[in-house]
Design an enzyme around this catalytic site. Structure first.
Site, short mmCIF file in Angstrom:
data_model
loop_
_atom_site.label_atom_id
_atom_site.label_comp_id
_atom_site.label_asym_id
_atom_site.label_seq_id
_atom_site.Cartn_x
_atom_site.Cartn_y
_atom_site.Cartn_z
N ASP A 128 0.81 -1.22 0.00
CA ASP A 128 0.00 0.00 0.00
C ASP A 128 0.84 1.27 0.00
OD1 ASP A 128 -2.10 -1.73 0.20
OD2 ASP A 128 -2.93 -0.89 2.04
N HIS A 163 -6.16 3.31 -3.91
CA HIS A 163 -6.01 3.57 -2.47
C HIS A 163 -6.27 5.04 -2.18
CE1 HIS A 163 -5.01 2.26 1.47
NE2 HIS A 163 -3.82 2.84 1.55
N HIS A 220 -4.82 9.66 0.55
CA HIS A 220 -4.83 8.83 1.75
C HIS A 220 -5.56 9.49 2.93
CE1 HIS A 220 -3.40 5.98 4.81
NE2 HIS A 220 -2.96 5.22 3.81
N HIS A 271 3.74 -2.41 3.01
CA HIS A 271 3.76 -1.07 2.43
C HIS A 271 5.05 -0.83 1.65
CE1 HIS A 271 1.03 -0.88 5.87
NE2 HIS A 271 0.38 0.04 5.19
#
Length: 278
Positions: free
Chosen positions: A98, A149, A153, A243
């Site tokens: 991510d 995503h 964020h 990540h």
């Protein structure tokens, strides 16, 4: 349970999923060990509005080093059948990364995946894509799956519906421009889902996807700890969360080089999911 209680329970479940569109809640829970679907506890009988569901623990772990959400989001009811399937038979797992792409860490992760001929999923942020288009193009060339995503964020549960749509839609557009296809998967920042996220994701043609093993690599627990969390959590159908951006991801890069060959040597097939279900 009596018949009238069953009917009340069923109405409560249905009420929470009305209007989710084509994709609905499909895909939000990943297959866990033994092929079981990870899921939250069912709500008690009666109106669901004032009875928040008890969430699965992995759903609420922060996704990145931006810090955890301040409030626990209320989760919608969950379908009971498995919602994510991975291609192939037997011991299959999915690796997801991510917050990227990041020119400091993503290339090394891609290099390791290429070395072992493994495909993974990358849930990218639009603002990161804008600065690193070449890395998303490389993901496409090497057969990886790129998911949405959001653009910046944010914590979606605190945004107006119009802002949630803008975050998701703008990211879809830049992924299509750089990857060559619109994303079919969506993951909410911090794992904080709400009705708007499910509905808008469905309207944009995306399935929501969570995870079943959280490496917590954003806390920089040490390379060995990350490796242990992946290897201890390994099981058929597991989806691993890591990540490739959002902070110093040196440990994540090193850990992948350690646990990936171990998984393959143990007989696991690391692959990407199929969106369409039989």
């Amino acid at each position: 349970m009596k018949k009238d209680q069953l009917l009340t329970r069923r109405r409560a479940l249905i009420a929470g999923t009305v209007g989710l569109g084509a994709a609905g809640t499909a895909g939000v829970f990943a297959l866990g060990a033994g092929g079981e679907a990870a899921r939250s506890s069912a709500p008690a009988a009666g109106p669901p509005v004032r009875r928040p569901m008890k969430p699965s623990a992995y759903r609420l772990q922060p996704l990145a080093g931006h810090g955890p959400p301040r409030a626990v989001p209320r989760l919608p009811p969950v379908r009971r059948e498995p919602l994510l399937r991975v291609s192939g038979l037997g011991r299959t797992m999915v690796l997801t990364f991510d917050d990227g792409p990041d020119p400091r860490y993503t290339p090394a992760i891609l290099d390791t995946l290429a070395e072992y001929d493994v495909r993974a999923m990358f849930f990218v942020c639009g603002e990161m894509v804008a600065e690193n288009r070449d890395l998303v193009a490389r993901m496409a060339d090497e057969g990886h799956v790129v998911g949405n995503h959001t653009w910046s964020h944010p914590l979606l549960t605190r945004l107006r519906r119009s802002r949630v749509r803008a975050e998701m839609e703008r990211t879809c557009e830049i992924i299509e421009d750089t990857y060559g296809e619109r994303p079919e998967w969506f993951r909410a920042p911090y794992g904080a889902w709400n009705r708007a996220a499910f509905q808008l994701g469905a309207e944009l043609g995306m399935e929501p996807l969570a995870w079943t093993v959280d490496t917590l690599d954003w806390t920089s627990p040490g390379t060995r700890t990350i490796v242990s969390r992946v290897e201890d959590g390994a099981a058929p159908g597991v989806v691993v969360l890591s990540h490739d951006a959002g902070g110093d991801r040196t440990q994540s890069v090193r850990a992948l080089r350690d646990y990936l060959p171990d998984l393959l040597d143990s007989g696991y097939r690391v692959t990407v999911p199929r969106r369409r279900y039989a």
